[in-house]
Design a protein around this motif. Structure first.
Motif, PDB file in Angstrom:
ATOM      1  N   ILE A 232       0.836  -1.208   0.000  1.00 17.86           N
ATOM      2  CA  ILE A 232       0.000   0.000   0.000  1.00 17.86           C
ATOM      3  C   ILE A 232       0.868   1.253   0.000  1.00 17.86           C
ATOM      4  CG2 ILE A 232      -1.625   1.343   1.388  1.00 17.86           C
ATOM      5  CD1 ILE A 232      -2.841  -1.338   2.291  1.00 17.86           C
ATOM      6  N   GLU A 233       1.877   1.267   0.827  1.00 18.35           N
ATOM      7  CA  GLU A 233       2.751   2.434   0.936  1.00 18.35           C
ATOM      8  C   GLU A 233       3.424   2.746  -0.392  1.00 18.35           C
ATOM      9  OE1 GLU A 233       6.572   3.973   3.625  1.00 18.35           O
ATOM     10  OE2 GLU A 233       5.545   2.084   4.088  1.00 18.35           O
ATOM     11  N   VAL A 291      -3.432  -2.565 -10.020  1.00 18.21           N
ATOM     12  CA  VAL A 291      -2.225  -3.364  -9.764  1.00 18.21           C
ATOM     13  C   VAL A 291      -2.665  -4.596  -8.988  1.00 18.21           C
ATOM     14  CG1 VAL A 291       0.035  -3.452  -8.653  1.00 18.21           C
ATOM     15  CG2 VAL A 291      -0.768  -1.322  -9.694  1.00 18.21           C
ATOM     16  N   LEU A 292      -2.425  -5.774  -9.544  1.00 19.02           N
ATOM     17  CA  LEU A 292      -2.856  -7.009  -8.900  1.00 19.02           C
ATOM     18  C   LEU A 292      -1.919  -7.394  -7.765  1.00 19.02           C
ATOM     19  CD1 LEU A 292      -3.884  -9.262 -11.925  1.00 19.02           C
ATOM     20  CD2 LEU A 292      -5.385  -7.957 -10.407  1.00 19.02           C
ATOM     21  N   ARG A 293      -2.500  -7.825  -6.681  1.00 20.28           N
ATOM     22  CA  ARG A 293      -1.705  -8.323  -5.555  1.00 20.28           C
ATOM     23  C   ARG A 293      -0.901  -9.560  -5.971  1.00 20.28           C
ATOM     24  NH1 ARG A 293       0.454 -11.555  -2.504  1.00 20.28           N
ATOM     25  NH2 ARG A 293      -0.161 -12.248  -0.433  1.00 20.28           N
ATOM     26  N   SER A 294      -1.477 -10.400  -6.845  1.00 18.05           N
ATOM     27  CA  SER A 294      -0.810 -11.642  -7.246  1.00 18.05           C
ATOM     28  C   SER A 294       0.399 -11.408  -8.133  1.00 18.05           C
ATOM     29  CB  SER A 294      -1.801 -12.562  -7.956  1.00 18.05           C
ATOM     30  OG  SER A 294      -2.274 -11.943  -9.145  1.00 18.05           O
ATOM     31  N   ARG A 295       0.426 -10.259  -8.825  1.00 21.09           N
ATOM     32  CA  ARG A 295       1.558  -9.946  -9.697  1.00 21.09           C
ATOM     33  C   ARG A 295       2.102  -8.563  -9.337  1.00 21.09           C
ATOM     34  NH1 ARG A 295      -2.206 -11.961 -13.741  1.00 21.09           N
ATOM     35  NH2 ARG A 295      -2.482  -9.870 -14.628  1.00 21.09           N
ATOM     36  N   PHE A 296       2.265  -8.333  -8.064  1.00 18.69           N
ATOM     37  CA  PHE A 296       2.565  -6.978  -7.602  1.00 18.69           C
ATOM     38  C   PHE A 296       3.952  -6.519  -8.048  1.00 18.69           C
ATOM     39  CE2 PHE A 296       4.165  -3.815  -4.621  1.00 18.69           C
ATOM     40  CZ  PHE A 296       3.128  -2.891  -4.644  1.00 18.69           C
ATOM     41  N   GLN A 297       3.959  -5.351  -8.654  1.00 19.33           N
ATOM     42  CA  GLN A 297       5.187  -4.636  -8.966  1.00 19.33           C
ATOM     43  C   GLN A 297       4.919  -3.147  -8.785  1.00 19.33           C
ATOM     44  OE1 GLN A 297       6.295  -5.791 -12.981  1.00 19.33           O
ATOM     45  NE2 GLN A 297       7.765  -7.271 -12.211  1.00 19.33           N
ATOM     46  N   VAL A 298       5.885  -2.439  -8.264  1.00 21.66           N
ATOM     47  CA  VAL A 298       5.732  -1.001  -8.088  1.00 21.66           C
ATOM     48  C   VAL A 298       5.741  -0.343  -9.462  1.00 21.66           C
ATOM     49  CG1 VAL A 298       6.674   1.096  -7.064  1.00 21.66           C
ATOM     50  CG2 VAL A 298       6.852  -1.094  -5.840  1.00 21.66           C
ATOM     51  N   PRO A 299       4.695   0.395  -9.830  1.00 18.59           N
ATOM     52  CA  PRO A 299       4.647   1.026 -11.156  1.00 18.59           C
ATOM     53  C   PRO A 299       5.773   2.045 -11.333  1.00 18.59           C
ATOM     54  CG  PRO A 299       2.487   1.019 -10.110  1.00 18.59           C
ATOM     55  CD  PRO A 299       3.468   0.623  -9.056  1.00 18.59           C
ATOM     56  N   VAL A 300       6.267   2.117 -12.552  1.00 21.75           N
ATOM     57  CA  VAL A 300       7.320   3.076 -12.857  1.00 21.75           C
ATOM     58  C   VAL A 300       6.729   4.466 -13.057  1.00 21.75           C
ATOM     59  CG1 VAL A 300       9.135   3.696 -14.488  1.00 21.75           C
ATOM     60  CG2 VAL A 300       8.739   1.288 -13.903  1.00 21.75           C
ATOM     61  N   GLU A 301       5.566   4.515 -13.712  1.00 26.52           N
ATOM     62  CA  GLU A 301       4.935   5.789 -14.028  1.00 26.52           C
ATOM     63  C   GLU A 301       3.917   6.169 -12.960  1.00 26.52           C
ATOM     64  OE1 GLU A 301       5.812   7.672 -16.533  1.00 26.52           O
ATOM     65  OE2 GLU A 301       7.249   6.203 -17.339  1.00 26.52           O
ATOM     66  N   LYS A 304      -3.276   6.896 -11.519  1.00 29.98           N
ATOM     67  CA  LYS A 304      -4.409   6.740 -10.610  1.00 29.98           C
ATOM     68  C   LYS A 304      -4.504   5.261 -10.246  1.00 29.98           C
ATOM     69  CE  LYS A 304      -9.200   8.374 -10.337  1.00 29.98           C
ATOM     70  NZ  LYS A 304     -10.344   8.897 -11.137  1.00 29.98           N
ATOM     71  N   TRP A 305      -3.587   4.823  -9.356  1.00 31.78           N
ATOM     72  CA  TRP A 305      -3.415   3.409  -9.088  1.00 31.78           C
ATOM     73  C   TRP A 305      -4.428   2.900  -8.065  1.00 31.78           C
ATOM     74  CZ3 TRP A 305      -0.657   1.305 -12.661  1.00 31.78           C
ATOM     75  CH2 TRP A 305       0.374   2.014 -13.245  1.00 31.78           C
ATOM     76  N   VAL A 306      -4.896   1.692  -8.308  1.00 33.37           N
ATOM     77  CA  VAL A 306      -5.796   0.987  -7.397  1.00 33.37           C
ATOM     78  C   VAL A 306      -5.197  -0.390  -7.139  1.00 33.37           C
ATOM     79  CG1 VAL A 306      -8.117   0.063  -7.022  1.00 33.37           C
ATOM     80  CG2 VAL A 306      -7.801   2.185  -8.337  1.00 33.37           C
ATOM     81  N   LEU A 307      -5.023  -0.744  -5.886  1.00 35.38           N
ATOM     82  CA  LEU A 307      -4.526  -2.077  -5.553  1.00 35.38           C
ATOM     83  C   LEU A 307      -5.703  -3.053  -5.546  1.00 35.38           C
ATOM     84  CD1 LEU A 307      -2.286  -4.006  -4.697  1.00 35.38           C
ATOM     85  CD2 LEU A 307      -2.624  -3.255  -2.331  1.00 35.38           C
ATOM     86  N   VAL A 308      -5.631  -4.072  -6.402  1.00 39.12           N
ATOM     87  CA  VAL A 308      -6.680  -5.080  -6.521  1.00 39.12           C
ATOM     88  C   VAL A 308      -6.167  -6.378  -5.889  1.00 39.12           C
ATOM     89  CG1 VAL A 308      -8.141  -6.397  -8.096  1.00 39.12           C
ATOM     90  CG2 VAL A 308      -7.545  -4.016  -8.634  1.00 39.12           C
ATOM     91  N   VAL A 309      -6.792  -6.771  -4.801  1.00 38.64           N
ATOM     92  CA  VAL A 309      -6.358  -7.960  -4.057  1.00 38.64           C
ATOM     93  C   VAL A 309      -7.075  -9.170  -4.634  1.00 38.64           C
ATOM     94  CG1 VAL A 309      -6.201  -9.050  -1.802  1.00 38.64           C
ATOM     95  CG2 VAL A 309      -5.963  -6.559  -2.011  1.00 38.64           C
ATOM     96  N   ASP A 310      -6.390  -9.921  -5.478  1.00 44.96           N
ATOM     97  CA  ASP A 310      -6.970 -11.088  -6.133  1.00 44.96           C
ATOM     98  C   ASP A 310      -6.488 -12.362  -5.456  1.00 44.96           C
ATOM     99  OD1 ASP A 310      -4.376 -10.582  -7.049  1.00 44.96           O
ATOM    100  OD2 ASP A 310      -4.722 -11.640  -8.932  1.00 44.96           O
ATOM    101  N   SER A 311      -6.748 -12.459  -4.180  1.00 47.54           N
ATOM    102  CA  SER A 311      -6.348 -13.633  -3.396  1.00 47.54           C
ATOM    103  C   SER A 311      -7.515 -14.032  -2.521  1.00 47.54           C
ATOM    104  CB  SER A 311      -5.108 -13.329  -2.547  1.00 47.54           C
ATOM    105  OG  SER A 311      -5.342 -12.194  -1.731  1.00 47.54           O
ATOM    106  N   THR A 312      -7.416 -15.209  -1.935  1.00 44.28           N
ATOM    107  CA  THR A 312      -8.501 -15.743  -1.118  1.00 44.28           C
ATOM    108  C   THR A 312      -8.000 -16.008   0.297  1.00 44.28           C
ATOM    109  OG1 THR A 312      -9.484 -16.796  -3.072  1.00 44.28           O
ATOM    110  CG2 THR A 312     -10.196 -17.606  -0.918  1.00 44.28           C
ATOM    111  N   GLY A 313      -8.826 -15.680   1.273  1.00 49.20           N
ATOM    112  CA  GLY A 313      -8.505 -15.996   2.655  1.00 49.20           C
ATOM    113  C   GLY A 313      -7.609 -14.998   3.354  1.00 49.20           C
ATOM    114  N   GLU A 314      -7.352 -13.828   2.732  1.00 50.64           N
ATOM    115  CA  GLU A 314      -6.454 -12.836   3.320  1.00 50.64           C
ATOM    116  C   GLU A 314      -7.181 -11.571   3.778  1.00 50.64           C
ATOM    117  OE1 GLU A 314      -2.430 -13.834   0.675  1.00 50.64           O
ATOM    118  OE2 GLU A 314      -3.557 -11.978   0.319  1.00 50.64           O
TER     119      GLU A 314
END
Length: 421
Positions: A232-233, A291-301, A304-314
């Motif tokens: 998130i940070e 930005v998918l949690r499963s393929r998380f990488q810090v964007p270079v550019e 208007k970023w949104v973190l999308v948590v595509d995992s189960t049980g977390e």
């Protein structure tokens, strides 16, 4: 044989044939095709750590019910160290969560499809000491076969939405022959007892225990996962994170935009992780970037970023990383999602107009100042007020926990009930 069961027995094969293709497709999408398919037809491995014959079997269907089953099992093992269980699930995602989080001494299996011959094979294989159903899934052949074998069947955390209540009242004559096989029903509210008695459960078998789902138990004060805060940070740019929890189709864009307008950073957790690509496309059409949690990488550019948590049980751990939690399925869908985890974590909760599945709790929370109920037009204002006022956040969280505390001890009361006989 009761005539409703005869009709069910005739219609079940038709339903399975009709629903089969969609069921198989869903299994493939959710990764369940190779995770014990034979178990759905009563074929179970024997080369495992322990042979769980004669144990308590806890049945859960959805991911949410699986989480409740695990909560019950952990508490029961704390009371009876070394006690073993079988957790029988019905979905691939439920199995993934169960296998990832089940404590030692719990075997995870699939429930058999509710054909009589498959149920008999399951019961003969495991010989359960009792079957515990979580929340409301009734399988006629399973319940009747257990009754014939003198295996107690007990329903815990029993609940009915207003819609289900109306439907079951109309079908009472049909379902009474099934529900009368229940040896005990643990309801969440005193007002819930009447419907179960109307459906054929004798009054002496209905107990008011409070909610397994809403019992804070030992969850308060739980620490989150450090790496979630770091993700998130890296994206938020110092903006306070707002979690949109268990969202359904159409809600991700609405909630993310509202969070941006209120000055926060949106973290979106879709109810079904396999919708990830759909969510990314919807955000992109609205001018956002996911930005998918499963393929998380810090964007270079910048963007208007949104973190999308595509995992189960977390979800519980993501809640810990948020400042405010907005409940999904309450703005663009009907019924709502469970606010208890956010309340337990001490987070202020915002819900939409449609939280029917969690009444009367939500109304009590709103009346006590422990939650905010708004429509889409009012969402930005409420979020902005919460993010600008830490004192308001704190007061809301405390009030919510005070309401939830009314269910404290429900888990122990349910275990007491299950240990009788």
């Amino acid at each position: 044989m009761e005539w409703p069961l005869m009709i069910y027995r005739c219609l079940l094969p038709v339903y399975v044939l009709a629903a089969g293709p969609a069921w198989v497709l869903k299994m493939i999408r959710r990764g369940g095709w190779t995770s014990g398919l034979g178990e759905r037809f009563g074929k179970y491995r024997e080369d495992l750590e322990f042979e769980p014959c004669g144990q308590v079997h806890v049945h859960a269907v959805s991911v949410g019910e699986t989480m409740l089953a695990l909560k019950l099992i952990r508490a029961w093992q704390n009371r009876r160290p070394g006690k073993r269980f079988v957790l029988a699930v019905a979905t691939a995602t439920g199995r993934q969560v169960a296998e990832a989080q089940a404590p030692e001494g719990v075997r995870v299996v699939y429930q058999p499809v509710d054909f009589r011959i498959l149920v008999e094979r399951y019961l003969k294989r495991f010989e359960p000491s009792q079957v515990v159903l979580v929340e409301g899934e009734m399988w006629p052949h399973l319940m009747r076969s257990c009754a014939c074998r003198n295996i107690p069947v007990r329903l815990v955390n029993a609940r009915m939405s207003p819609r289900s209540r109306r439907r079951f009242r109309k079908l009472a004559d049909w379902v009474r022959p099934v529900f009368r096989h229940l040896d005990a029903v643990a309801v969440q509210e005193a007002s819930d007892a009447e419907i179960w008695q109307h459906l054929g459960v004798s009054a002496d078998r209905v107990s008011v225990t409070g909610s397994l789902k809403f019992d804070p138990g030992r969850q308060q004060g739980r620490a989150g996962r450090e790496e979630f805060g770091e993700m998130i940070e890296a994206l938020a740019g110092g903006k306070p994170p707002v979690l949109a929890a268990s969202t359904h189709a159409g809600e991700e864009v609405v909630l993310a935009n509202a969070v941006f307008e209120a000055g926060g950073f949106p973290v979106v957790v879709p109810r079904h992780a396999e919708r990830r690509e759909e969510v990314l496309q919807d955000l992109a059409k609205a001018g956002g970037q996911g930005v998918l949690r499963s393929r998380f990488q810090v964007p270079v550019e910048p963007g208007k970023w949104v973190l999308v948590v595509d995992s189960t049980g977390e979800l519980r751990d993501w809640i810990q990383a948020a400042e405010v939690v907005v409940m999904g399925k309450s703005f663009r869908s009907i019924g709502g999602q469970n606010p208890a985890e956010a309340i337990e974590a001490g987070k202020p909760v915002v819900v939409g107009p449609h939280m029917e599945n969690f009444e009367p709790l939500v109304s009590r929370m709103v009346d006590a100042g422990g939650a905010f109920r708004v429509d889409e037009e009012g969402l930005i204002g409420v979020l902005a007020s919460l993010l600008d006022d830490p004192g308001l956040q704190s007061r809301c969280a405390v009030a919510g926990q005070r309401v939830l505390a009314q269910h404290a001890g429900a888990v122990d009361r349910i275990i007491d009930l299950l240990e009788i006989g």
